[in-house]
Design an enzyme around this catalytic site. Structure first.
Site, PDB file in Angstrom:
ATOM      1  N   LEU A 183       0.868  -1.180   0.000  1.00 51.51           N
ATOM      2  CA  LEU A 183       0.000   0.000   0.000  1.00 51.51           C
ATOM      3  C   LEU A 183       0.903   1.227   0.000  1.00 51.51           C
ATOM      4  O   LEU A 183       1.411   1.648   1.036  1.00 51.51           O
ATOM      5  CB  LEU A 183      -0.918  -0.005   1.228  1.00 51.51           C
ATOM      6  N   ILE A 184       1.127   1.762  -1.184  1.00 49.46           N
ATOM      7  CA  ILE A 184       2.133   2.808  -1.350  1.00 49.46           C
ATOM      8  C   ILE A 184       1.482   4.183  -1.417  1.00 49.46           C
ATOM      9  O   ILE A 184       0.496   4.387  -2.130  1.00 49.46           O
ATOM     10  CB  ILE A 184       2.998   2.539  -2.604  1.00 49.46           C
ATOM     11  N   LYS A 265      -8.557   3.586   7.587  1.00 45.20           N
ATOM     12  CA  LYS A 265      -7.576   2.503   7.475  1.00 45.20           C
ATOM     13  C   LYS A 265      -8.272   1.152   7.298  1.00 45.20           C
ATOM     14  O   LYS A 265      -7.785   0.287   6.557  1.00 45.20           O
ATOM     15  CB  LYS A 265      -6.678   2.476   8.714  1.00 45.20           C
ATOM     16  N   GLY A 287       3.563   0.609   5.644  1.00 46.28           N
ATOM     17  CA  GLY A 287       4.700   1.268   6.278  1.00 46.28           C
ATOM     18  C   GLY A 287       4.409   1.709   7.702  1.00 46.28           C
ATOM     19  O   GLY A 287       5.115   2.569   8.231  1.00 46.28           O
ATOM     20  N   GLN A 296      -2.082   4.073  14.701  1.00 46.95           N
ATOM     21  CA  GLN A 296      -1.072   3.012  14.758  1.00 46.95           C
ATOM     22  C   GLN A 296      -0.738   2.593  16.191  1.00 46.95           C
ATOM     23  O   GLN A 296       0.376   2.175  16.480  1.00 46.95           O
ATOM     24  CB  GLN A 296       0.180   3.450  13.993  1.00 46.95           C
ATOM     25  N   CYS A 457      16.391  13.318 -19.077  1.00 54.64           N
ATOM     26  CA  CYS A 457      16.887  12.271 -18.180  1.00 54.64           C
ATOM     27  C   CYS A 457      17.419  11.133 -19.043  1.00 54.64           C
ATOM     28  O   CYS A 457      17.249  11.132 -20.266  1.00 54.64           O
ATOM     29  CB  CYS A 457      15.801  11.776 -17.225  1.00 54.64           C
TER      30      CYS A 457
END
Length: 483
Positions: A183-184, A265, A287, A296, A457
């Site tokens: 889960l980014i 969440k 994370g 958390q 780039c």
């Protein structure tokens, strides 16, 4: 050019069949990346190590970067290759390379040999070792636990000597463990937790809950693409983007303020669990770190976990924030994270740190759970390799140019400082500025906006993503430079 790749020691404590499977996967991973990024480079599995060789040094830097960023490798030995005439000539070459390193040291010579020669490996060790002992007065032979082990390899008519040792990532080869769904968010924590599972051998797919619009998604895609390209490009993985705005709107409208953070969440985990089940993925990765934010705490994490049967992995659960940031800096995701906005923290003004199950269920009874099915159905998934292509297709107005001859144009080199130092971009008669990609969000507006900027780039992916991002911010004086 020759490198000797030493697999991570944990691989060799496995059973014989598992060891063979792991080293075969590591060999395949190296070969896939090397083939994609170089030419004329060969990869060989030699049982206890892997050799990467080429008749040219053209791709030396590229191959070294590949080997030191591929999971499952403990050490990379850089080998100097030369021809020799006889045993004494081998000794002379070994002496020249090792004299300074053996002063006031104990040493032993270890030799390997393949091919037809008029000497054995033992004779080679004795001859070279005896010669070094006589030539370097302060050095002394010690067969057990010496200060220095001089490694010599003779293959047919070539002498191979180790001239440098480079530390690898360690961990397990990518694909030796089961897939996970990360889960980014683009922040420090999710990038580091994703990296840790790549390093441990899991193919990491990415699930992004979009709360901040197109610009947020572009930024997160850059992070995911960077992690994949840098550490996991031997694997085919998915990037799944879910528009979570309808879910957030429902929470804001119907859920009590103090419960919003935990409920959000729980909705993340329910939805991610559905996505994981759809693709046959065994676990979710987050994370989260204990006590870092109100959602958390142990109590809240337990309530969050209970909404899905999918295993939830939290590799950073006991990490301090400064340690997370330090690792983000080491792996190259810090600069992405620093410019990434945080959206989750704004939805609850007085969040509970110790949610009660009955209260959560009472609040969630007001929620229309059909929304979760809807956002999963509407989720967009792409092969992460296509992120660059997608950015081009979704933003055809981002013009690509192969010449920098426009009178009012400035080429803006957005590579990292290390890349720019290694290969400076110089174009005769054209102004070239260097502004790393991670500073564009905050510093592009300070540039002379009367000029057109051609973003450059190495591979053209980051420049397209950044051009799209800048256009989202209202800057229309950007193009992509692809010479």
């Amino acid at each position: 050019m020759k490198f000797i790749v030493k697999p991570h020691p944990e691989i060799f404590v496995k059973s014989e069949s598992v060891r063979k499977r792991f080293t075969k996967i590591l060999e395949s991973n190296i070969r896939i990346i090397v083939k994609a990024r170089t030419q004329g480079v060969a990869v060989f599995n030699r049982r206890d190590h892997i050799e990467v060789t080429s008749n040219s040094d053209t791709y030396y830097a590229e191959v070294l970067e590949i080997l030191t960023t591929t999971p499952g490798i403990q050490q990379v030995l850089e080998v100097q290759q030369s021809s020799f005439t006889d045993l004494h000539n081998i000794y002379e070459q070994v002496l020249e390379l090792n004299r300074a390193n053996l002063e006031n040291k104990t040493f032993v010579v270890r030799a390997k040999r393949r091919g037809k020669h008029d000497f054995t490996s033992i004779e080679l060790e004795r001859y070279v070792g005896g010669g070094l002992n006589q030539a370097i007065a302060s050095a002394k032979v010690k067969l057990i636990n010496p200060d220095v082990t001089v490694q010599v390899e003779v293959v047919d008519e070539l002498l191979n000597q180790v001239i440098a040792r480079h530390k690898g990532l360690g961990g397990f080869p990518l694909g030796t463990q089961e897939d996970v769904l990360s889960l980014i968010s683009g922040g420090f924590d999710s990038g580091v937790s994703s990296y840790l599972h790549i390093k441990r051998g899991s193919k990491v797919h990415y699930c992004f809950f979009n709360l901040g619009g197109p610009a947020h998604e572009i930024g997160v895609k850059q992070t995911a693409y960077y992690l994949w390209q840098k550490y996991g490009s031997s694997a085919k993985v998915r990037f799944i983007a879910i528009d979570f705005a309808p879910v957030v709107a429902e929470i804001l409208e119907k859920i009590d303020d103090g419960q919003m953070g935990v409920v959000l969440k729980r909705m993340f985990m329910r939805t991610a669990g559905m996505v994981a089940e759809k693709f046959g993925i065994q676990a979710l990765v987050t994370g989260e770190a204990l006590g870092q934010v109100s959602s958390q705490t142990l109590t809240n994490l337990r309530h969050i976990d209970n909404v899905t049967d999918t295993l939830i992995l939290r590799p950073l659960i006991n990490w301090d924030k400064e340690d997370i940031i330090r690792l983000a800096r080491e792996i190259g995701t810090e600069d992405f994270a620093k410019t990434m906005p945080e959206f989750c923290g704004v939805i609850s003004k007085s969040p509970t740190v110790k949610a009660v199950k009955e209260k959560l269920e009472e609040e969630e009874a007001k929620f229309d759970f059909a929304l979760l099915d809807q956002v999963v159905y509407n989720a967009r998934q792409i092969d992460i390799r296509d992120i660059g292509k997608e950015s081009l297709e979704k933003a055809p107005e981002v013009e690509l140019v192969n010449s920098a001859e426009e009178g009012n144009a400035v080429v803006l080199d957005i590579r990292s400082p290390d890349e720019e130092d290694e290969s400076p971009l110089e174009i005769v008669g054209v102004e070239v500025k260097h502004l790393p990609f991670y500073k564009l969000a905050t510093q592009f507006g300070d540039l002379d906006q009367s000029k057109t900027y051609l973003l450059y780039c190495s591979r053209g992916v980051m420049s397209r993503l950044q051009a799209l991002y800048l256009q989202e911010q209202g800057f229309n004086n950007v193009k992509v430079y692809r010479p």
